[in-house]
Scaffold this active site. Structure first.
Site, short mmCIF file in Angstrom:
data_model
loop_
_atom_site.label_atom_id
_atom_site.label_comp_id
_atom_site.label_asym_id
_atom_site.label_seq_id
_atom_site.Cartn_x
_atom_site.Cartn_y
_atom_site.Cartn_z
CD GLU A 70 -2.37 2.02 -3.55
OE1 GLU A 70 -3.26 2.79 -3.96
OE2 GLU A 70 -1.60 2.34 -2.64
CG ASP A 74 -1.82 1.18 1.32
OD1 ASP A 74 -2.62 1.35 0.38
OD2 ASP A 74 -1.74 1.96 2.30
C1 OTU Z 1 -4.14 3.74 -0.38
O1 OTU Z 1 -4.48 4.74 -1.31
C2 OTU Z 1 -5.39 2.93 -0.12
O2 OTU Z 1 -5.81 2.31 -1.29
C3 OTU Z 1 -6.44 3.83 0.48
O3 OTU Z 1 -7.66 3.17 0.65
C4 OTU Z 1 -5.90 4.36 1.77
O4 OTU Z 1 -6.79 5.33 2.25
C5 OTU Z 1 -4.52 4.99 1.64
O5 OTU Z 1 -3.62 4.22 0.83
C6 OTU Z 1 -3.85 5.11 2.96
O6 OTU Z 1 -3.47 3.84 3.46
O7 OTU Z 1 -3.87 8.14 -1.88
O8 OTU Z 1 -6.47 8.18 -2.34
O9 OTU Z 1 -0.10 6.31 -4.89
O10 OTU Z 1 -2.72 6.85 -4.23
O11 OTU Z 1 -1.67 4.77 -1.63
C7 OTU Z 1 -5.90 6.97 -2.00
C8 OTU Z 1 -0.73 5.57 -3.92
C9 OTU Z 1 -4.41 7.08 -1.81
C10 OTU Z 1 -1.88 6.35 -3.29
C11 OTU Z 1 -2.59 5.43 -2.41
C12 OTU Z 1 -3.62 5.86 -1.50
#
Ligand code: OTU
Length: 645
Positions: free
Chosen positions: A320, A278
């Site tokens: 991700e 993540d």
């Molecule tokens: C991720 O997303 C997860 O998919 C989210 O559900 C979480 O809220 C977040 O991390 C925190 O743990 O910015 O708008 O480039 O885009 O990590 C979602 C990666 C996010 C980010 C992503 C993030």
């Protein structure tokens, strides 16, 4: 080159015994450069990296020694067949265990349902023990050693993993490695003044540091979590990129790296096949930048990959990284040279282009943007997806937009208006997420079925419009299934589940409209999946046949190439897939409300001398096009998959 000293090498031989020790040492020899290089570059200034590397290799040895026999067997198979995850039989399904089936045990009871759909890769959303109350959907982990007690136990996870393995389904789970919950043991100890635990986070005594960083930091959740730092009593200001209860980890401290590696290896030994890393772009901070996509973030991923390979070669890492198109493919290791990094990464750009094209009915932006990008390195794969649990952020570069005569900002604003259902004539029923009034940026929430017009057509009782909307959903998924990455079905899309109307009823969710597209599985609707007259039945049949058709097509496996072919029609997206061992493949998708035709010469240009139809729209009313005419006719919102020698 890094080598173990004699003592450490003796430990390997003693702990593992032949032939496993020999295999471990052979892997180490092969990986030594990938282990030592990144560690030296990241930690060379603060640690004795030979000692650090030796310590980490011995950690990997511990994990290798503890690895259960069935997983060692799997490692062997996967070392013989390193492209195991690239097969065209790979079909993913993404869900929250609780929303899909209540618990991990519940998931086991629904495996036949997944098998019916053709699923071979199951991504369960965050399932480690989160903080109590709002946990950002599980992305605020309080204990990495335990499963969320509402879902079950580690033992349940192991049983589920084993059962999936028996069925040939790979298990993917989330690993939140950028931050912990502020309830995590380290954070609690840091608050109590423990100096070593304070070093696990990025904590500043006053606003000097935070102000300097914030000058160039964008805000991820400007609406609900403005700024990137949170004041806490005692230590001062803590770096919190996301919510105030998510404390960013300090990867400049090798102890953080070491603990996170241990977590990865423990999860691998429970039977997890794929870790979704993540927020990977955020791991390294640098003043004067947006503190995303920094070279060190890539080096850390490379080191994680090499060290996990050493202990658990069957494990695959998925980045991700939902970042701008020019920064995406690096997470698959495509730097100046190929540097093994993550094996999988989300194809955010394809997802954005699909929705953009759906709104404009004009493929030129997608053609331009997708044609000029660098391919995924051959040993890796994209994961292709249409929807996920997050919002859609419009990663359309200004340069790509300008190249086709669009203003980037205006186009992104149009997409928000369109999908929020505010643009005249829009069929979409999404909602704007995190509108930033300072910059004018915003993102979109909503289930695919609602964004495609299925929800509005069903509400209006408009049968013709409903058919068209279902065809849109099928067309979008047809691209997802054939663009070369592992396709992911987001739970509910196979039944055309609309937005959850009660999403805000839970007070912990009411401030975050991403919950509108995180519905509970509706098993009542699922029961209608075999009724060809129902919306559920039509959607399910469409996705199921895409999975079936994909399995037969070697050209769709990852590791091949995808080439955009201008079709000479602004509404038709055409691309060719090729793999050294397969017949070429051509996909044609009509993104418009009207019939369209393309010159049949395209088939020859794609290298198909004896074309045959491999698959085409199943949705009612769409006719498969005859291939022998001078022009190929495509019904509104329909697609055709062609193959041939
Ligand atoms: C991720 O997303 C997860 O998919 C989210 O559900 C979480 O809220 C977040 O991390 C925190 O743990 O910015 O708008 O480039 O885009 O990590 C979602 C990666 C996010 C980010 C992503 C993030």
């Amino acid at each position: 080159m890094f080598r173990l000293d004699q003592e450490a090498e003796a430990a390997v031989r003693e702990r593992l015994g032949l032939p496993e020790a020999d295999a471990f040492l052979a892997r180490l020899e092969q990986l030594s450069f990938d282990i030592a290089g990144p560690l030296e570059q990241v930690y060379g200034g603060v640690a004795d990296t030979t000692r650090l590397a030796t310590g980490l290799v011995l950690d990997a040895l511990d994990a290798a020694a503890a690895r259960p026999a069935p997983l060692r067997l799997l490692d062997r198979r996967r070392e013989i067949d390193p492209g195991w995850f690239q097969r065209s039989r790979m079909i993913g399904y993404v869900c929250y265990a609780d929303r899909f089936a209540g618990s991990l045990r519940g998931v086991r009871e629904h495996l036949d349902y997944l098998a019916e759909l053709g699923v071979t890769y199951l991504h369960l959303m965050p399932l480690l023990q989160p903080r109590d109350g709002d946990s950002d959907g599980g992305y605020a982990v309080a204990d990495y050693g335990a499963v969320d007690r509402r879902l079950g136990t580690m033992a349940d996870l192991e049983v589920l993993a084993a059962e999936l393995r028996g069925r040939g389904i790979a298990l993917c789970i989330d690993l939140v490695l950028n931050h912990t919950a502020r309830e995590h043991e380290w954070a609690r100890k840091a608050l109590a003044g423990d100096p070593a635990c304070r070093e696990m986070y990025l904590i500043y005594p006053d606003r000097t540091g935070p102000d300097a960083y914030e000058a160039t930091l964008p805000e991820v959740f400007p609406d609900t979590a403005p700024g990137s730092f949170t004041e806490v009593p005692g230590p001062g200001w803590v770096w919190t990129t996301f919510h105030d209860y998510q404390w960013d980890l300090n990867y400049a401290n090798p102890a953080v790296f070491r603990h996170m590696l241990a977590t990865m290896l423990t999860l691998a030994n429970r039977g997890v096949d794929v870790l979704r890393l993540d927020a990977a772009p955020f791991l390294w901070k640098r003043a004067g930048t947006d503190s995303q996509n920094q070279p060190e973030a890539h080096l850390l991923l490379q080191a994680f990959r090499a060290l996990t390979r050493l202990a658990a070669p069957g494990l695959v890492l998925k980045a991700e990284a939902i970042v701008g198109p020019e920064m995406l493919v690096q997470y698959l290791g495509a730097h100046d040279r190929y540097q093994p990094e993550c094996d999988l990464a989300y194809d955010n750009q394809l997802m954005v282009m699909l929705w953009s094209t759906l709104a404009t009915r004009d493929v030129r932006l997608a053609e331009h943007a997708l044609a000029r990008r660098r391919p995924a390195p051959a040993p890796t794969s994209w994961v292709s997806y249409l929807r996920c649990h997050d919002d859609i952020g419009w990663a359309v570069s200004d340069a790509d937009a300008a190249a086709v005569g669009l203003g980037g900002f205006e186009h992104r604003r149009f997409l928000n208006e369109f999908f929020a259902g505010r643009f005249p004539g829009s069929f979409a029923r999404g909602a704007v997420f995190q509108e930033n009034l300072m910059t004018g940026d915003a993102r979109i929430s909503g289930m695919a079925a609602s964004l495609c017009g299925i929800e509005s057509a069903a509400a209006a009782g408009d049968e013709a419009e409903l058919t068209l909307a279902l065809r849109r959903l099928e067309c979008l998924y047809a691209v997802v299934f054939s663009f070369g990455g592992i396709p992911l079905i987001y739970m509910g899309d196979e039944l055309a589940l609309p937005n959850d109307p009660g999403w805000a009823d839970d007070p912990a969710h009411a401030h975050d409209n991403r919950w509108m597209h995180r519905p509970r599985m509706d098993w009542g609707r699922a029961a209608r999946r075999r009724d060809p007259a129902s919306v559920e039945g039509r959607a399910f049949a469409a996705l199921r046949s895409l999975a079936h058709a994909r399995r037969q097509l070697l050209a769709l496996r990852s590791g091949g190439t995808t080439e955009i072919l201008p079709a000479g029609n602004q509404s038709v997206l055409a691309y060719r897939r090729a793999h050294p061992r397969s017949a070429p493949f051509l996909s044609l998708t009509n993104f418009s409300d009207a019939s369209q035709s393309v010159d049949a010469g395209l088939i020859a240009r794609a290298g198909l001398r004896h074309p045959r139809l491999a698959h085409a729209s199943t949705a009612a009313g769409a006719e498969a096009p005859p291939l022998e005419l001078a022009r190929i006719e495509l019904d509104p919102w329909s697609f055709a998959w062609l193959t041939g020698t």
